[in-house]
Design an enzyme around this catalytic site. Structure first.
Site, PDB file in Angstrom:
ATOM      1  CG  ASN A  86     -46.919  42.404 -62.505  1.00  9.68           C
ATOM      2  OD1 ASN A  86     -47.532  43.100 -62.782  1.00  9.68           O
ATOM      3  ND2 ASN A  86     -47.500  41.017 -62.526  1.00  9.68           N
ATOM      4  CE  LYS A 100     -48.736  40.260 -59.338  1.00  9.78           C
ATOM      5  NZ  LYS A 100     -49.117  39.127 -58.557  1.00  9.78           N
ATOM      6  CG  HIS A 109     -49.377  37.658 -64.414  1.00  4.45           C
ATOM      7  ND1 HIS A 109     -50.302  37.269 -63.705  1.00  4.45           N
ATOM      8  CD2 HIS A 109     -48.118  37.849 -63.789  1.00  4.45           C
ATOM      9  CE1 HIS A 109     -49.654  37.217 -62.395  1.00  4.45           C
ATOM     10  NE2 HIS A 109     -48.589  37.551 -62.536  1.00  4.45           N
ATOM     11  CD  GLU A 158     -52.219  38.080 -60.641  1.00  5.39           C
ATOM     12  OE1 GLU A 158     -51.949  39.188 -60.831  1.00  5.39           O
ATOM     13  OE2 GLU A 158     -51.683  37.797 -59.398  1.00  5.39           O
ATOM     14  CD  GLU A 170     -44.992  35.428 -62.552  1.00  2.72           C
ATOM     15  OE1 GLU A 170     -44.042  36.097 -61.717  1.00  2.72           O
ATOM     16  OE2 GLU A 170     -46.024  35.656 -62.933  1.00  2.72           O
ATOM     17  N   GLY A 191     -48.177  35.876 -54.957  1.00  2.00           N
ATOM     18  CA  GLY A 191     -48.695  36.451 -54.070  1.00  2.00           C
ATOM     19  C   GLY A 191     -49.132  35.623 -52.768  1.00  2.00           C
ATOM     20  CB  SER A 194     -43.584  34.447 -52.628  1.00  2.00           C
ATOM     21  OG  SER A 194     -45.013  34.348 -52.566  1.00  2.00           O
TER      22      SER A 194
HETATM   23  P1  PGA Z   1     -45.622  38.086 -56.098  1.00  2.00           P
HETATM   24  O1  PGA Z   1     -46.145  37.913 -57.669  1.00  2.00           O
HETATM   25  O2  PGA Z   1     -44.219  38.474 -56.078  1.00  2.00           O
HETATM   26  O3  PGA Z   1     -46.741  38.860 -55.481  1.00  2.00           O
HETATM   27  O4  PGA Z   1     -45.882  36.732 -55.768  1.00  2.00           O
HETATM   28  C1  PGA Z   1     -45.299  37.618 -58.806  1.00  2.00           C
HETATM   29  C2  PGA Z   1     -46.036  37.916 -60.029  1.00  2.00           C
HETATM   30  O5  PGA Z   1     -47.432  37.598 -60.028  1.00  2.00           O
HETATM   31  O6  PGA Z   1     -45.544  38.378 -61.177  1.00  2.00           O
END
Ligand code: PGA
Length: 258
Positions: A12, A14, A98, A100, A169, A175, A214
């Site tokens: 992803n 983003k 997601h 976010e 997640e 992140g 992560s």
């Molecule tokens: P990350 O994000 O690997 O940077 O933690 C995962 C995601 O948001 O799908």
């Protein structure tokens, strides 16, 4: 992982790599994963790069996803993009719900359910994200939260078992560099699998449940070796072709071991 399910490693991107960097990164991912025959690899660039990335990857095995969609096909929805529009770019997958999107853009379990229904109706494969916040985990509500989130769409997966994908997640791991331990992740994945199995045995057996938060090449094998973790949804590490392909290689090695 389970030998019955072919692992999927999804990147992803983003709101990154919108310009010439997008096809470049996509091509590097394709080159570095070309020999991996036991794992599926996918990238999700921003909307503006979908067409160029899909073109760059045509003829390769790497799949392309959008990061969001609107549930309606067309209409007065300024700033939105529909499933038919995504399909026109050549992408065949879409990430839905997601954290976010839920946190910053007001998405709810209700809107996630509508989007999943629309994606399935249009033959766009959904990767549906669920996961608890740190506060919810500390209050012992993790399994209840993912249960409600699943309830919004899980029955829809019965239309074609295995077509839709779930991504667990934990919001506190996204992140942050704070990855869930393999045991923490497996506990939730097992609960998700149990809920999928309640829909019917085939949905339980065939639906991929990805872990996200992560994940990197250095911690992937521990997570992916858990029985109910079928792959990864990768954010930060997906922007580095070497790290991302290292995750895919870890999945490949585990799949080959059976
Ligand atoms: P990350 O994000 O690997 O940077 O933690 C995962 C995601 O948001 O799908």
């Amino acid at each position: 992982m389970n030998p019955m399910r072919r692992p999927l490693i999804a990147g992803n991107w983003k709101m990154n790599q919108g310009g010439a960097g997008a096809p470049h990164l996509a091509a590097e991912v394709a080159t570095r994963t070309v020999e991996l025959d036991a794992v599926d690899v996918l990238v999700a660039p921003p909307f503006t790069a979908l067409t160029t990335v899909a073109k760059e990857l045509s003829g390769t095995k790497v799949h392309v996803a959008a990061q969001n969609m609107h549930a309606k096909d067309s209409g007065a929805f300024t700033g939105e993009v529909s499933a038919p529009m995504i399909l026109e770019t050549g992408a065949k997958w879409v990430i839905i719900g997601h954290s976010e999107r839920r946190q910053y853009f007001g998405e709810t379990d209700g809107s996630v359910g509508e989007k999943v229904a629309a994606a399935l109706a249009k033959k766009l494969r959904p990767i549906v994200c669920i996961g608890e916040t740190l506060e919810q985990r500390e209050q012992g509500k993790t399994l209840a939260v993912v249960g409600w989130q699943l309830d919004a769409f899980v029955k829809l997966l019965a239309a074609e078992p295995g077509y839709g994908v779930v991504a667990y997640e934990p919001v506190w791991a996204i992140g942050t560099g704070r990855v869930a331990t393999p045991e923490q992740a497996q506990e939730v994945h097992a609960a998700i699998r149990a809920r999928l199995t309640q829909v019917n045995a085939e949905v339980g057996a065939k639906t991929l449940v990805l872990y996200g938060g992560s994940m990197k090449a250095s911690n992937a094998a521990g997570l992916l070796s858990q029985a109910d973790i079928d792959g990864g949804l990768v954010g930060g590490a997906a922007l580095d072709a070497a790290d991302f392909s290292g995750i895919a290689k870890a999945a490949q090695d585990l799949a080959k071991k059976g």
